[in-house]
Design a protein around this motif. Structure first.
Motif, short mmCIF file in Angstrom:
data_model
loop_
_atom_site.label_atom_id
_atom_site.label_comp_id
_atom_site.label_asym_id
_atom_site.label_seq_id
_atom_site.Cartn_x
_atom_site.Cartn_y
_atom_site.Cartn_z
N LEU A 55 0.83 -1.21 0.00
CA LEU A 55 0.00 0.00 0.00
C LEU A 55 0.86 1.26 0.00
CD1 LEU A 55 -2.84 -0.79 2.59
CD2 LEU A 55 -3.12 -0.48 0.14
N ILE A 56 1.82 1.31 0.93
CA ILE A 56 2.65 2.50 1.07
C ILE A 56 3.55 2.69 -0.15
CG2 ILE A 56 4.47 3.59 2.45
CD1 ILE A 56 3.33 2.02 4.88
N GLY A 57 4.18 1.60 -0.59
CA GLY A 57 5.08 1.69 -1.73
C GLY A 57 4.37 2.14 -2.99
N ALA A 58 3.20 1.57 -3.25
CA ALA A 58 2.45 1.94 -4.46
C ALA A 58 1.95 3.38 -4.37
CB ALA A 58 1.27 0.99 -4.66
N SER A 59 1.54 3.82 -3.18
CA SER A 59 1.08 5.20 -3.02
C SER A 59 2.21 6.17 -3.32
CB SER A 59 0.57 5.42 -1.59
OG SER A 59 -0.54 4.61 -1.32
N ALA A 60 3.41 5.87 -2.81
CA ALA A 60 4.55 6.75 -3.04
C ALA A 60 4.92 6.79 -4.52
CB ALA A 60 5.75 6.28 -2.21
N VAL A 61 4.90 5.63 -5.17
CA VAL A 61 5.24 5.57 -6.59
C VAL A 61 4.20 6.33 -7.43
CG1 VAL A 61 5.46 4.03 -8.58
CG2 VAL A 61 6.55 3.43 -6.41
N ALA A 62 2.93 6.14 -7.10
CA ALA A 62 1.87 6.79 -7.86
C ALA A 62 1.92 8.31 -7.73
CB ALA A 62 0.50 6.27 -7.40
N LEU A 63 2.36 8.80 -6.57
CA LEU A 63 2.37 10.23 -6.33
C LEU A 63 3.69 10.90 -6.69
CD1 LEU A 63 0.54 10.17 -2.88
CD2 LEU A 63 -0.34 11.19 -4.97
N ALA A 70 14.90 18.17 -0.88
CA ALA A 70 13.79 17.90 0.03
C ALA A 70 13.43 16.42 0.01
CB ALA A 70 12.58 18.74 -0.36
N ALA A 71 13.46 15.80 -1.18
CA ALA A 71 13.17 14.38 -1.30
C ALA A 71 14.19 13.54 -0.54
CB ALA A 71 13.14 13.96 -2.77
N LEU A 72 15.47 13.91 -0.67
CA LEU A 72 16.53 13.19 0.04
C LEU A 72 16.36 13.34 1.54
CD1 LEU A 72 19.14 11.57 -0.01
CD2 LEU A 72 20.40 13.73 -0.20
N ALA A 73 16.01 14.55 1.98
CA ALA A 73 15.81 14.79 3.41
C ALA A 73 14.63 13.98 3.93
CB ALA A 73 15.58 16.28 3.66
N GLY A 74 13.53 13.96 3.17
CA GLY A 74 12.36 13.21 3.60
C GLY A 74 12.63 11.72 3.70
N PHE A 75 13.31 11.18 2.68
CA PHE A 75 13.63 9.76 2.68
C PHE A 75 14.55 9.42 3.86
CE2 PHE A 75 16.38 6.21 1.64
CZ PHE A 75 15.48 5.25 1.19
N SER A 76 15.58 10.23 4.07
CA SER A 76 16.55 9.96 5.14
C SER A 76 15.90 10.03 6.51
CB SER A 76 17.70 10.98 5.06
OG SER A 76 18.35 10.91 3.81
N LEU A 89 -4.00 16.22 4.01
CA LEU A 89 -2.95 16.12 3.02
C LEU A 89 -3.18 14.90 2.13
CD1 LEU A 89 0.24 16.84 5.14
CD2 LEU A 89 -0.82 18.34 3.46
N PRO A 90 -3.29 15.09 0.83
CA PRO A 90 -3.37 13.93 -0.06
C PRO A 90 -2.03 13.25 -0.13
CG PRO A 90 -3.26 15.95 -1.32
CD PRO A 90 -3.35 16.36 0.12
N GLY A 91 -2.00 11.93 0.06
CA GLY A 91 -0.75 11.20 -0.05
C GLY A 91 -0.25 10.62 1.25
N ILE A 92 -0.40 11.34 2.35
CA ILE A 92 0.12 10.88 3.64
C ILE A 92 -1.05 10.51 4.53
CG2 ILE A 92 1.51 11.48 5.64
CD1 ILE A 92 3.11 11.43 3.09
N PHE A 146 9.18 16.17 -0.37
CA PHE A 146 9.53 15.76 0.99
C PHE A 146 8.50 14.79 1.55
CE2 PHE A 146 9.12 16.34 5.59
CZ PHE A 146 10.42 16.12 6.01
N LEU A 147 7.21 15.12 1.40
CA LEU A 147 6.15 14.29 1.96
C LEU A 147 6.09 12.90 1.33
CD1 LEU A 147 3.29 16.94 2.21
CD2 LEU A 147 4.59 15.96 4.10
N VAL A 148 6.19 12.85 0.01
CA VAL A 148 6.11 11.55 -0.66
C VAL A 148 7.35 10.71 -0.37
CG1 VAL A 148 5.94 10.41 -2.89
CG2 VAL A 148 4.58 12.44 -2.43
N SER A 149 8.50 11.36 -0.27
CA SER A 149 9.74 10.63 0.03
C SER A 149 9.73 10.07 1.45
CB SER A 149 10.95 11.54 -0.17
OG SER A 149 11.07 11.93 -1.53
N LEU A 150 8.97 10.70 2.33
CA LEU A 150 8.78 10.13 3.66
C LEU A 150 8.23 8.71 3.56
CD1 LEU A 150 7.14 12.96 5.82
CD2 LEU A 150 9.39 11.96 6.17
N MET A 151 7.30 8.52 2.64
CA MET A 151 6.67 7.21 2.47
C MET A 151 7.68 6.18 1.98
SD MET A 151 3.13 8.57 0.75
CE MET A 151 2.19 7.08 1.01
#
Length: 326
Positions: free
Chosen positions: A128-136, A150-156, A190-193, A270-275
């Motif tokens: 669920l989480i992986g597909a949501s992140a990929v789709a967004l 921001a993506a790197l910061a969110g993922f880390s 928030l859409p996505g999270i 940032f938000l999507v990379s959190l996922m």
């Protein structure tokens, strides 16, 4: 986005019918937020109430309580009702009741799944989480330094927090529960999270699901004449969590909305990379709760993971609003 024809037909519907429709949309939002993956905000987009939801939330004015003493008079009651309608409170109540109903129902199903088949359940969450992140996720984010950073910061950040969660660093103390509620409410706006995703990331998802079920069971038992001790213990946790959510509604949610308005691309990255970073936690729990990697178990885990992926991808395929550009 609703068409003019849809809005006009909605305005012609009786008020109770309109609120019943909103309640059903709240059910869908609650169902999404109860499971780590697609957020209630995304469902609000799909069902056409996202912008109204944001307007209503940002229109809430706590000073309305100052009008309560005037309820003793008919004119005062009319003023209070008019103010509540101006803030679209009936709409928010209908959405909220729908969400609470869905969460209460699904919490029991999730608790059963986690207690009986934890490995496949976490595999399903991973999908669920992986597909949501990929789709967004949008490729444009990696082409600009700001969103890429921001993506790197969110993922880390999520990867590190997920690691701490997996090792049991975060306790189930009341301050942590309050903070979890404060952050989880952002899943509604928030859409996505999803709120459930945030609870999972903080290691509070299973605990809060169990506590909510205990709260409901003990409340029924108290009505039947049982001792209220267990109910009060569960109620304390639920109240602290809801208090955090209420504070978050007027702080975190507003702050993120402001960030979206000023730094849209970087904030979304940032938000999507959190996922993506948070996938470490369900992966760890899936491996931890799987006793022996036999062929049948691998097939079951793979099936659960694919089911999670498929649920989101099918939703993405058949809806135009699954994303941030509405």
């Amino acid at each position: 986005m609703q068409s003019a024809e849809t809005v006009e037909s909605g305005e012609r519907r009786p008020a109770l019918v309109s609120l019943a429709v909103v309640y059903c949309k709240g059910l869908a939002m609650g169902a999404a937020d109860a499971v780590p993956g697609v957020s209630g905000g995304t469902i609000a987009f799909i069902t056409g109430i996202y912008e109204r939801l944001i307007r209503a939330v940002t229109s809430l004015d706590p000073s309305v309580v100052l009008l309560l003493p005037s309820l003793r008079h008919e004119r005062g009651r009319r003023e209070v009702v008019a103010e509540l309608r101006r803030m679209d409170v009936p709409f928010l109540v209908a959405v909220g009741m729908g969400m609470v109903t869905a969460v209460a129902i699904l919490a029991r199903l999730v608790q059963f799944a986690l207690s009986t088949t934890p490995g496949p359940t976490f595999a399903f969450f991973f999908g669920l989480i992986g597909a949501s992140a990929v789709a967004l996720f949008e490729r444009d984010w990696v082409r600009h330094s700001g969103p890429a950073g921001a993506a790197l910061a969110g993922f880390s950040l999520a990867f590190l927090v997920a690691g701490e969660t997996a090792t049991g660093t975060f306790p189930h103390s009341l301050p942590v529960i309050f903070g979890a509620g404060l952050l989880a409410i952002s899943g509604m706006v928030l859409p996505g999270i999803s709120g459930a995703f945030i609870l999972l990331l903080l290691g509070q998802y299973d605990y809060m699901t169990t506590t909510l079920n205990d709260f409901i069971d003990e409340f029924i038992a108290v009505i039947g004449g049982s001792s209220p001790d267990a109910f009060l213990e569960a109620a304390l946790t639920v109240v602290v969590f809801m208090s955090g959510a209420l504070v978050g509604l007027f702080t975190i949610a507003f702050a993120v909305r402001a960030a979206l308005e000023r730094y849209r691309m970087a904030t979304l990255a940032f938000l999507v990379s959190l996922m993506l970073g948070a996938l470490r936690y369900p992966a760890f729990r899936m491996m931890e709760t799987t006793d022996g990697w036999t062929a049948p178990r691998v097939v079951v885990l793979a099936g659960a993971l694919v089911a999670g992926l498929g649920a989101v991808l099918v939703l993405d395929y058949y809806t135009e609003d699954f994303g941030y550009d509405a």
